[in-house]
Design a protein around this motif. Structure first.
Motif, PDB file in Angstrom:
ATOM      1  N   VAL A 312     -85.718  63.383  46.307  1.00  0.00           N
ATOM      2  CA  VAL A 312     -84.672  62.542  46.897  1.00  0.00           C
ATOM      3  C   VAL A 312     -83.358  63.302  46.967  1.00  0.00           C
ATOM      4  O   VAL A 312     -82.633  63.248  47.978  1.00  0.00           O
ATOM      5  CB  VAL A 312     -84.518  61.245  46.070  1.00  0.00           C
ATOM      6  CG1 VAL A 312     -83.312  60.444  46.538  1.00  0.00           C
ATOM      7  CG2 VAL A 312     -85.782  60.394  46.165  1.00  0.00           C
ATOM      8  N   ARG A 318     -79.855  60.688  47.862  1.00  0.00           N
ATOM      9  CA  ARG A 318     -79.540  60.199  46.526  1.00  0.00           C
ATOM     10  C   ARG A 318     -78.654  58.970  46.538  1.00  0.00           C
ATOM     11  O   ARG A 318     -78.846  58.032  45.750  1.00  0.00           O
ATOM     12  CB  ARG A 318     -78.863  61.315  45.713  1.00  0.00           C
ATOM     13  CG  ARG A 318     -78.418  60.867  44.327  1.00  0.00           C
ATOM     14  CD  ARG A 318     -77.547  61.907  43.658  1.00  0.00           C
ATOM     15  NE  ARG A 318     -76.370  62.238  44.436  1.00  0.00           N
ATOM     16  CZ  ARG A 318     -75.253  61.507  44.443  1.00  0.00           C
ATOM     17  NH1 ARG A 318     -75.179  60.376  43.764  1.00  0.00           N
ATOM     18  NH2 ARG A 318     -74.219  61.884  45.172  1.00  0.00           N
ATOM     19  N   GLN A 320     -78.566  56.506  48.307  1.00  0.00           N
ATOM     20  CA  GLN A 320     -79.239  55.241  48.600  1.00  0.00           C
ATOM     21  C   GLN A 320     -79.663  54.517  47.328  1.00  0.00           C
ATOM     22  O   GLN A 320     -79.845  53.293  47.348  1.00  0.00           O
ATOM     23  CB  GLN A 320     -80.473  55.488  49.478  1.00  0.00           C
ATOM     24  CG  GLN A 320     -80.143  55.971  50.884  1.00  0.00           C
ATOM     25  CD  GLN A 320     -81.366  55.991  51.777  1.00  0.00           C
ATOM     26  OE1 GLN A 320     -82.349  55.295  51.534  1.00  0.00           O
ATOM     27  NE2 GLN A 320     -81.302  56.786  52.834  1.00  0.00           N
ATOM     28  N   VAL A 321     -79.817  55.259  46.221  1.00  0.00           N
ATOM     29  CA  VAL A 321     -80.244  54.638  44.967  1.00  0.00           C
ATOM     30  C   VAL A 321     -79.250  54.861  43.831  1.00  0.00           C
ATOM     31  O   VAL A 321     -79.336  54.184  42.807  1.00  0.00           O
ATOM     32  CB  VAL A 321     -81.626  55.170  44.541  1.00  0.00           C
ATOM     33  CG1 VAL A 321     -82.693  54.725  45.526  1.00  0.00           C
ATOM     34  CG2 VAL A 321     -81.624  56.692  44.422  1.00  0.00           C
ATOM     35  N   TRP A 338     -86.149  54.964  43.506  1.00  0.00           N
ATOM     36  CA  TRP A 338     -86.690  55.228  44.841  1.00  0.00           C
ATOM     37  C   TRP A 338     -88.090  54.640  44.977  1.00  0.00           C
ATOM     38  O   TRP A 338     -88.429  54.040  46.008  1.00  0.00           O
ATOM     39  CB  TRP A 338     -86.713  56.719  45.110  1.00  0.00           C
ATOM     40  CG  TRP A 338     -87.153  57.056  46.500  1.00  0.00           C
ATOM     41  CD1 TRP A 338     -88.406  57.352  46.935  1.00  0.00           C
ATOM     42  CD2 TRP A 338     -86.323  57.082  47.675  1.00  0.00           C
ATOM     43  NE1 TRP A 338     -88.423  57.574  48.280  1.00  0.00           N
ATOM     44  CE2 TRP A 338     -87.149  57.420  48.760  1.00  0.00           C
ATOM     45  CE3 TRP A 338     -84.969  56.876  47.891  1.00  0.00           C
ATOM     46  CZ2 TRP A 338     -86.663  57.546  50.061  1.00  0.00           C
ATOM     47  CZ3 TRP A 338     -84.481  57.004  49.183  1.00  0.00           C
ATOM     48  CH2 TRP A 338     -85.321  57.328  50.242  1.00  0.00           C
ATOM     49  N   ARG A 347     -89.264  52.005  51.765  1.00  0.00           N
ATOM     50  CA  ARG A 347     -88.844  53.397  51.835  1.00  0.00           C
ATOM     51  C   ARG A 347     -90.054  54.320  51.927  1.00  0.00           C
ATOM     52  O   ARG A 347     -91.164  53.955  51.552  1.00  0.00           O
ATOM     53  CB  ARG A 347     -88.009  53.772  50.610  1.00  0.00           C
ATOM     54  CG  ARG A 347     -86.644  53.098  50.546  1.00  0.00           C
ATOM     55  CD  ARG A 347     -85.785  53.793  49.506  1.00  0.00           C
ATOM     56  NE  ARG A 347     -84.477  53.154  49.406  1.00  0.00           N
ATOM     57  CZ  ARG A 347     -84.030  52.496  48.333  1.00  0.00           C
ATOM     58  NH1 ARG A 347     -84.799  52.408  47.267  1.00  0.00           N
ATOM     59  NH2 ARG A 347     -82.850  51.948  48.329  1.00  0.00           N
TER      60      ARG A 347
END
Length: 394
Positions: A312, A318, A320-321, A338, A347
């Motif tokens: 990721v 990165r 995104q989380v 993730w 995802r």
């Protein structure tokens, strides 16, 4: 294809690729258990049923399947896991490997001897052994098989350093490390005898300097006979509860303290295993052999989630989380979040990547945490002492 079967497929392909000598039925069951653990976060056989696709119509049938795996003495934990972790370390042959040796106690009944690889601010399991032993202190004979296996597995890595706390500092370990050509940074208890420039030995606690000072001793003798010669760094660090006394085979510098501090990464690994990510102590298994197989599920999940978090990071996803502007959580937590998004938000499950030998972005939960880290170890006085063997008069 559902997301759970997609994750299972990737795990099974990875297991089948590296663990070729194992029964495919065992690998299929293991892949389902790891997938269920990643989604449930619980190391409990009964909690995995909702995440497994099978022909079983009763939860009891599914749980018995996992129980048969845990009780099967034909399943070799290391034959399954070792090829996976060695493949993940494929890019580390030109890098120093820091190995952290430590123990943790479960339910005041079982002791797990744990050898892990320090990687990007965390530790990844390498080898482990479970004993029915109520204390965290174990004899050298109990963890020597773990070290011997690690020496064979890492025979192609020319630069290995072992990090261990006070409970492991003994003559047998130091002798074994020298014979194995491994570097080491071991913390000493305060009552260990040290031969310095004096005629008679001192207890190392007498050498502790005042707050904010460090002393570097070269060529000291260890224990009563003083035959083991090494280098010693003693320091009293700002904010630390106790002074440190670290012996090493390398030249004594402040770098020795920085290297020894990597050992604390295994404490975070224990926290992730027990409560931070998975609930190891919630399992109802009470056998050393079954606990070793149960931890196999956790170790694969930890390794897979960590590499997924690194994938990721490399993919630039990165944020995104991770809510922090710069990386503020470990790669394990990034990977777990993730994977949760894979099942709940659609995802994409990213391809696995090897463990990164160099961290592309350091992890700090806040600017204050970064400043505390940068200013954590500093000294206003550093003194170097060269010790020469002194013959004791009769």
């Amino acid at each position: 294809m559902t997301t759970s079967t997609h994750l299972y497929g990737q795990l099974f392909d990875q297991l089948r690729q590296h663990s070729r000598v194992c029964d495919l039925r065992h690998l299929k069951a293991l892949a389902w258990m790891v997938s269920a653990l990643l989604y449930s976060g619980e190391l409990n056989l009964a909690a995995w049923e909702p995440y497994v696709v099978s022909r079983a119509t009763k939860a009891q049938s599914t749980e018995r399947r996992w129980q048969r795996f845990m009780d099967n003495f034909r399943i070799s934990v290391m034959a399954i896991y070792v090829p996976l972790v060695l493949a993940a370390l494929s890019g580390w042959k030109q890098q120093r490997l820091y190995l952290a040796l430590d123990t943790t106690v479960l339910w005041d009944r079982f002791c797990m001897i744990h050898l892990s690889v320090v990687c990007c601010g965390r530790a990844v399991p390498l080898l482990w052994r479970v004993l029915e032993h109520s204390s965290a202190t174990v004899a050298f004979e109990e963890y020597q098989p773990v070290l011997r296996r690690a020496r064979w597995l890492l025979r192609h890595h020319p630069d290995v350093m072992l990090l261990a706390d006070r409970g492991f500092a003994n003559q047998q370990l130091v002798k074994w490390l020298r014979q194995s050509h491994w570097h080491y940074a071991l913390r000493l208890p305060c009552d260990v005898l040290i031969h310095t420039t004096r005629r008679y030995p001192w207890m190392v606690g007498v050498l502790y300097p005042p707050l904010g000072e460090a002393r570097l001793y070269e060529n000291v003798g260890l224990w009563l006979d003083g035959e083991h010669r090494c280098n010693l760094v003693v320091a009293t660090v700002q904010g630390a509860k106790e002074s440190w006394a670290v012996v090493t085979d390398e030249p004594p510098t402040l770098q020795t303290l920085w290297q020894y501090a990597f050992r604390f990464r295994v404490e975070e690994l224990f926290l992730d295993s027990k409560s931070g990510a998975f609930e190891l102590e919630d399992s109802r298994l009470r056998s050393a052999a079954t606990l070793e197989r149960l931890y196999l599920v956790a170790a694969i999940a930890l390794l897979f989630a960590t590499t997924q978090g690194m994938a990721v990071q490399l993919a630039g996803l990165r944020q995104q989380v991770d809510p922090h502007w710069r990386r503020g959580i470990s790669y394990l937590k990034i990977g777990l979040r993730w994977l949760q998004g894979v099942i709940y938000k659609g995802r994409t499950l990213l391809p696995c990547v090897p463990l990164l030998p160099n961290d592309p972005e350091a992890c700090f939960a806040s600017l204050k945490a970064k400043h505390d880290y940068d200013d954590h170890i500093w000294f206003h006085r550093v003194r170097s002492v060269v010790c020469k063997p002194v013959s004791i008069l009769n």
